[in-house]
Design a protein around this motif. Structure first.
Motif, short mmCIF file in Angstrom:
data_model
loop_
_atom_site.label_atom_id
_atom_site.label_comp_id
_atom_site.label_asym_id
_atom_site.label_seq_id
_atom_site.Cartn_x
_atom_site.Cartn_y
_atom_site.Cartn_z
N ALA A 58 -0.18 14.25 25.04
CA ALA A 58 0.61 13.14 24.52
C ALA A 58 1.23 12.32 25.64
N GLU A 59 1.56 11.08 25.34
CA GLU A 59 2.31 10.27 26.30
C GLU A 59 3.79 10.29 25.99
N LEU B 196 -1.29 8.75 22.47
CA LEU B 196 -0.82 9.61 21.39
C LEU B 196 0.67 9.86 21.53
N VAL B 197 1.39 9.66 20.42
CA VAL B 197 2.80 10.04 20.32
C VAL B 197 2.87 11.21 19.34
N VAL B 198 3.57 12.25 19.73
CA VAL B 198 3.71 13.45 18.89
C VAL B 198 5.16 13.56 18.44
N GLU C 221 5.25 22.29 23.25
CA GLU C 221 4.91 22.23 24.68
C GLU C 221 3.41 22.07 24.86
N ALA C 222 2.63 22.78 24.06
CA ALA C 222 1.17 22.64 24.13
C ALA C 222 0.74 21.23 23.71
N GLY D 100 8.21 20.28 29.05
CA GLY D 100 7.17 19.42 28.51
C GLY D 100 6.37 18.73 29.59
N ARG D 101 5.13 18.41 29.27
CA ARG D 101 4.22 17.77 30.23
C ARG D 101 4.26 16.25 30.15
#
Length: 294
Positions: free
Chosen positions: A104-105, A4-6, A98-99, A133-134
């Protein structure tokens, strides 16, 4: 399940440029694309529907639906094969994105948003995500040059993930990778002498040679993992921030770790990554690291 790209959107020209970049990134990865708008107004109890005295298509909710439709249309035009969905999430952009980064990758954001102050080159959302960010965060700044990917190398454990990300990105884009290490006597660790009479000074050229070794060691193993990536190694005696900003003029992407050698404990975003987010001449990917390779 595909990755997933956001991408965060707010209707600004900058966020629409980020949508196009995010669509290409999703296409290269074979990933899904999610277009996200952080809708803060419901939490502030502001009327969302059209005014009784205005047109039926007015109001904040309809405005959001239109900007999302435009963003999805833009993404589909760039990468028609990518599966695109969209989400309106109540909350302020920093918390919402951030959530979203937890699943996402890659998160893509524009360099400025609708709420940016005149003269502010990088919105607070991008800077916050780069620090908290994660997953890697790609901030879209000026249009990219048709050049290599520039990887900032400092040899720190925290920069390991940035090295991995840059090689993977170069392989996906089928472009060369310029691994760049800038050093000065101020950011190079001083050796501890074995006895009090030992001199601190090194033989001429020894320090430069050690910094070149550091660069090669930081890339160890990636050439075998990505044999098709053409890699150029470059060490520069000079200030890291200025060297990378100058290199960004001819790059299509600069990849940097969130923190590196010489960072202060507890500082989530280093001065080099922060400077690039503000002043680079191309998109910047900031990759947080833990010192553990995956």
């Amino acid at each position: 399940m595909s990755g997933l790209v956001v991408v965060g959107v707010d209707g600004s020209a900058s966020s629409l440029a980020a949508v196009e970049v995010a669509a290409r990134e999703a296409m290269l990865r074979g990933a899904r694309l999610r277009v996200v708008h952080a809708f803060i107004w419901p939490a502030m109890h502001v009327p969302l529907g059209p005014s009784p005295l205005g047109p039926p298509e007015g109001g904040l909710r309809n405005m959001v639906e239109r900007l999302l439709a435009e963003a999805v249309e833009r993404a589909s035009a760039v990468a028609p094969e990518v599966d695109v969905d969209h989400a309106v999430v109540t909350g302020e952009p920093l918390t919402v994105l951030e959530a979203q980064s937890t699943s996402a990758e890659l998160v893509v954001v524009g360099s400025r948003g609708m709420g940016g102050f005149v003269g502010l080159l990088m919105g607070s959302t991008a800077v916050h995500l780069a620090a908290h960010g994660r997953c890697p965060v790609l901030a879209v700044r000026e249009p990219a040059a048709d050049g290599p990917i520039v990887l900032a190398v400092d040899g720190s454990a925290a920069g390991e993930r940035a090295v991995d990300f840059a090689f993977a990105e170069a392989a996906l884009r089928n472009v060369p990778l310029l691994a760049l290490h800038a050093w000065t006597t101020w950011n190079t660790p001083m050796p501890v002498p074995q006895d009090a009479s030992a001199p601190y000074a090194k033989p001429p050229g020894a320090l430069a040679g050690e910094e070149e070794c550091l660069l090669y060691e930081a890339l160890a193993g990636r050439r075998e993992q990505y044999p098709d990536v053409v890699v150029q190694h470059k060490t520069v005696r000079g200030r890291t921030r200025e060297t990378l900003i100058e290199a960004s003029r001819s790059a299509q992407l600069v990849v940097v770790g969130a923190r590196g050698r010489g960072g202060f404990a507890g500082l989530l975003l280093g001065s080099v990554s922060h400077a690039l987010l503000y002043h680079a001449h191309c998109p910047v990917a900031v990759v947080r690291g833990t010192g553990v390779r995956h």
